[in-house]
Design an enzyme around this catalytic site. Structure first.
Site, PDB file in Angstrom:
ATOM      1  NE  ARG A  11      -4.177  -0.911   1.055  1.00  0.00           N
ATOM      2  CZ  ARG A  11      -5.404  -0.925   1.528  1.00  0.00           C
ATOM      3  NH1 ARG A  11      -5.630  -1.297   2.750  1.00  0.00           N
ATOM      4  NH2 ARG A  11      -6.409  -0.558   0.772  1.00  0.00           N
ATOM      5  CB  SER A  66      -7.955   1.026  -2.542  1.00  0.00           C
ATOM      6  OG  SER A  66      -7.050   1.226  -1.500  1.00  0.00           O
ATOM      7  CG  ASP A  87      -4.766  -0.945  -2.741  1.00  0.00           C
ATOM      8  OD1 ASP A  87      -5.203  -2.078  -2.489  1.00  0.00           O
ATOM      9  OD2 ASP A  87      -4.600  -0.073  -1.877  1.00  0.00           O
ATOM     10  CD  GLN A  98      -2.664   6.020  -3.723  1.00  0.00           C
ATOM     11  OE1 GLN A  98      -1.993   6.790  -4.399  1.00  0.00           O
ATOM     12  NE2 GLN A  98      -3.201   6.375  -2.586  1.00  0.00           N
ATOM     13  CE1 TYR A 138      -4.454  -1.081   5.790  1.00  0.00           C
ATOM     14  CE2 TYR A 138      -2.092  -1.400   5.587  1.00  0.00           C
ATOM     15  CZ  TYR A 138      -3.356  -1.470   5.046  1.00  0.00           C
ATOM     16  OH  TYR A 138      -3.518  -1.920   3.771  1.00  0.00           O
TER      17      TYR A 138
HETATM   18  P1  NAD Z   1      -8.897  -1.176   6.835  1.00  0.00           P
HETATM   19  O1  NAD Z   1      -9.904  -1.790   5.928  1.00  0.00           O
HETATM   20  O2  NAD Z   1      -7.800  -2.032   7.377  1.00  0.00           O
HETATM   21  O3  NAD Z   1      -9.691  -0.513   8.093  1.00  0.00           O
HETATM   22  C1  NAD Z   1     -10.766   0.373   7.915  1.00  0.00           C
HETATM   23  C2  NAD Z   1     -10.711   1.506   8.909  1.00  0.00           C
HETATM   24  O4  NAD Z   1     -10.993   1.021  10.226  1.00  0.00           O
HETATM   25  C3  NAD Z   1      -9.337   2.205   9.018  1.00  0.00           C
HETATM   26  O5  NAD Z   1      -9.491   3.574   8.732  1.00  0.00           O
HETATM   27  C4  NAD Z   1      -8.922   1.973  10.469  1.00  0.00           C
HETATM   28  O6  NAD Z   1      -8.199   3.053  11.005  1.00  0.00           O
HETATM   29  C5  NAD Z   1     -10.266   1.802  11.152  1.00  0.00           C
HETATM   30  N1  NAD Z   1     -10.210   1.158  12.470  1.00  0.00           N
HETATM   31  C6  NAD Z   1      -9.467   0.103  12.876  1.00  0.00           C
HETATM   32  N2  NAD Z   1      -9.704  -0.167  14.173  1.00  0.00           N
HETATM   33  C7  NAD Z   1     -10.641   0.730  14.604  1.00  0.00           C
HETATM   34  C8  NAD Z   1     -11.305   0.958  15.833  1.00  0.00           C
HETATM   35  N3  NAD Z   1     -11.057   0.234  16.930  1.00  0.00           N
HETATM   36  N4  NAD Z   1     -12.208   1.951  15.880  1.00  0.00           N
HETATM   37  C9  NAD Z   1     -12.476   2.712  14.785  1.00  0.00           C
HETATM   38  N5  NAD Z   1     -11.867   2.559  13.598  1.00  0.00           N
HETATM   39  C10 NAD Z   1     -10.969   1.577  13.504  1.00  0.00           C
HETATM   40  O7  NAD Z   1      -8.207   0.067   6.199  1.00  0.00           O
HETATM   41  P2  NAD Z   1      -8.238   0.650   4.719  1.00  0.00           P
HETATM   42  O8  NAD Z   1      -9.510   1.342   4.509  1.00  0.00           O
HETATM   43  O9  NAD Z   1      -7.896  -0.409   3.748  1.00  0.00           O
HETATM   44  O10 NAD Z   1      -7.045   1.714   4.784  1.00  0.00           O
HETATM   45  C11 NAD Z   1      -6.714   2.448   5.921  1.00  0.00           C
HETATM   46  C12 NAD Z   1      -5.605   3.431   5.553  1.00  0.00           C
HETATM   47  O11 NAD Z   1      -4.546   2.769   4.839  1.00  0.00           O
HETATM   48  C13 NAD Z   1      -6.016   4.549   4.624  1.00  0.00           C
HETATM   49  O12 NAD Z   1      -6.759   5.544   5.147  1.00  0.00           O
HETATM   50  C14 NAD Z   1      -4.642   4.988   4.122  1.00  0.00           C
HETATM   51  O13 NAD Z   1      -3.981   5.788   5.070  1.00  0.00           O
HETATM   52  C15 NAD Z   1      -3.931   3.680   3.975  1.00  0.00           C
HETATM   53  N6  NAD Z   1      -4.002   3.231   2.560  1.00  0.00           N
HETATM   54  C16 NAD Z   1      -2.967   3.515   1.741  1.00  0.00           C
HETATM   55  C17 NAD Z   1      -3.021   3.116   0.390  1.00  0.00           C
HETATM   56  C18 NAD Z   1      -1.887   3.399  -0.542  1.00  0.00           C
HETATM   57  O14 NAD Z   1      -1.091   4.261  -0.252  1.00  0.00           O
HETATM   58  N7  NAD Z   1      -1.784   2.648  -1.652  1.00  0.00           N
HETATM   59  C19 NAD Z   1      -4.124   2.444  -0.080  1.00  0.00           C
HETATM   60  C20 NAD Z   1      -5.184   2.194   0.786  1.00  0.00           C
HETATM   61  C21 NAD Z   1      -5.102   2.575   2.095  1.00  0.00           C
END
Ligand code: NAD
Length: 374
Positions: free
Chosen positions: A120, A131, A128, A125, A226
């Site tokens: 990630r 996403s 991915d 991106q 994360y």
């Molecule tokens: P995910 O599916 O693993 O989790 C979803 C959300 O749940 C996250 O925002 C996490 O912070 C939240 N979460 C976890 N435990 C929690 C709790 N106890 N209470 C409330 N919320 C909680 O995550 P995702 O959506 O796949 O991605 C999260 C982050 O990863 C993004 O916001 C970004 O910063 C990063 N990301 C980067 C890339 C990239 O650069 N290619 C791509 C996707 C995501």
């Protein structure tokens, strides 16, 4: 070089590449073989694949002849055994959580790539799939909730009186959560969102939702954006805050996940029982343990008039655009490993190595190496 596309299992409506993506692939001087009816659930007929330049073949032929086999769901070991020894397998193999399959692939000296392992990073991106599919799930979760809710989402001022907007609470503001916020806002709901990452606050506010703050969360800058596991004390504080907001909510959409761990339980049974009858909870984390204490994967449970929908593969409910996004992610990844119409695996590239489950009898992705060593 032959690239094969198989029909997915019966409960999977997506297809790895739609005809338009096949057309691009063929322009890279490769042959594409598609299993008959592979795209039918995503409304892509064999005719459209043929027009794009693909050949339609039977499954057995594709398994035996493909140099690269593209799919979404993993295929069974007996089918992998039918592939030619040099054939490369690619899909969303869920390799970290399927040690049996991963061990088999290593033992059989297969080369396999698992799309959920794409690093990630900014450069990756466009490849991915997590996403892309989270975007579909976040959007669909809101539509599903709006469909089940016995109320309107938007505010209405009518001759028959005024309708106040529905109140939607989104737990977890990652990719799926942000898309759910945007969709619920477009439908006119009043939206509240919560996440343990402070970085999510700005994004939530920019989408016109209100951020629910619970102070004292643990964050780890080394976790690649994360969330990390929270202390028992924090989780209790969080559950209490959610309880207060849930009592006023019409809809709760939960998306909170922690990579490689059970999803945190955020909505307790007492919270569900305190909610208004007719309210709806959509739990997008149901297949990884659930954010709601009462949710069951792939089932709808009703408690005191509150319906809790435990959804698994929601992306398959919107197969056309989900397949389109999947295919685009695939093409961007394939650009890294196809040169002059042939496979060219450069394991010096962090995206290629990071996505590779195993090659030449050895695990490649560092988390897979770690998993097999434990
Ligand atoms: P995910 O599916 O693993 O989790 C979803 C959300 O749940 C996250 O925002 C996490 O912070 C939240 N979460 C976890 N435990 C929690 C709790 N106890 N209470 C409330 N919320 C909680 O995550 P995702 O959506 O796949 O991605 C999260 C982050 O990863 C993004 O916001 C970004 O910063 C990063 N990301 C980067 C890339 C990239 O650069 N290619 C791509 C996707 C995501």
């Amino acid at each position: 070089m032959i690239i094969g596309i198989l029909k997915e299992p019966i409960d999977e409506a997506r297809v790895a590449l739609l005809p338009e993506a096949v057309k691009t692939l063929i322009s890279w001087k490769v042959s594409v073989w598609v299993e008959n009816n592979a795209g039918s659930s995503a409304y892509a007929s064999d005719e459209l694949y043929k027009e794009a330049g693909a050949e339609i073949h039977q499954r057995a032929e594709i398994l035996q002849q493909s140099d690269l086999l593209l799919g979404i769901q993993a295929i069974a070991e007996d089918e992998i055994a039918k592939m030619k020894p040099s054939g490369v397998l690619m899909g969303q193999l869920n390799a970290l959580f399927n040690p049996e399959l991963t061990n088999y692939l290593v033992k059989e000296k297969r080369t396999a790539f698992s799309m959920e392992l794409v690093p990630r990073t900014t450069r990756a991106q466009a490849m991915d799939v997590l996403s892309s599919m989270a975007t579909v799930s976040g959007y669909k979760a809101v539509l599903m909730a709006a469909d089940l809710l016995p109320r309107f989402f938007p505010m209405f001022m009518t001759a028959a009186g005024s309708i106040t907007p529905s109140r939607v609470l989104i737990l977890g503001a990652g990719v799926a959560g942000l898309q759910a916020i945007a969709t619920a806002r477009r439908l006119g709901a009043s939206v509240f969102a919560f996440d343990v990452r402070q970085a999510a606050k700005e994004e939530v506010l920019s989408l016109g939702a209100k951020f629910v703050d619970v102070e004292g969360a643990t964050e780890d800058k080394g976790a690649g954006g994360y969330a990390v596991e929270q202390s028992a004390e924090y989780l209790q504080k969080q559950k209490d805050t959610i309880h207060e907001h849930a009592m006023k909510a019409d809809v709760i959409i939960t998306t909170a996940q922690i990579p490689g761990r059970k999803a945190p339980q955020l909505v307790e049974e007492r919270t569900v029982r305190a909610m208004k009858p007719g309210s709806v909870i959509i739990d997008l984390a149901a297949s990884s343990g659930g954010n709601c204490a009462l949710s069951q994967p792939d089932q709808t449970v009703e408690v005191n008039g509150v319906r809790i929908v435990g959804v698994g593969n929601l992306a398959a409910n919107m197969p056309q655009d989900a397949s389109k996004m999947y295919g685009k992610n695939y093409l961007n990844f394939l650009k890294l490993i196809i040169k002059d119409g042939n496979l060219n695996l450069n394991f010096e590239d962090d995206i290629v190595a990071g996505t590779c489950v195993c090659h030449d009898g050895k695990p490649v992705n560092s988390r897979i190496v770690q998993m097999l060593n434990n």
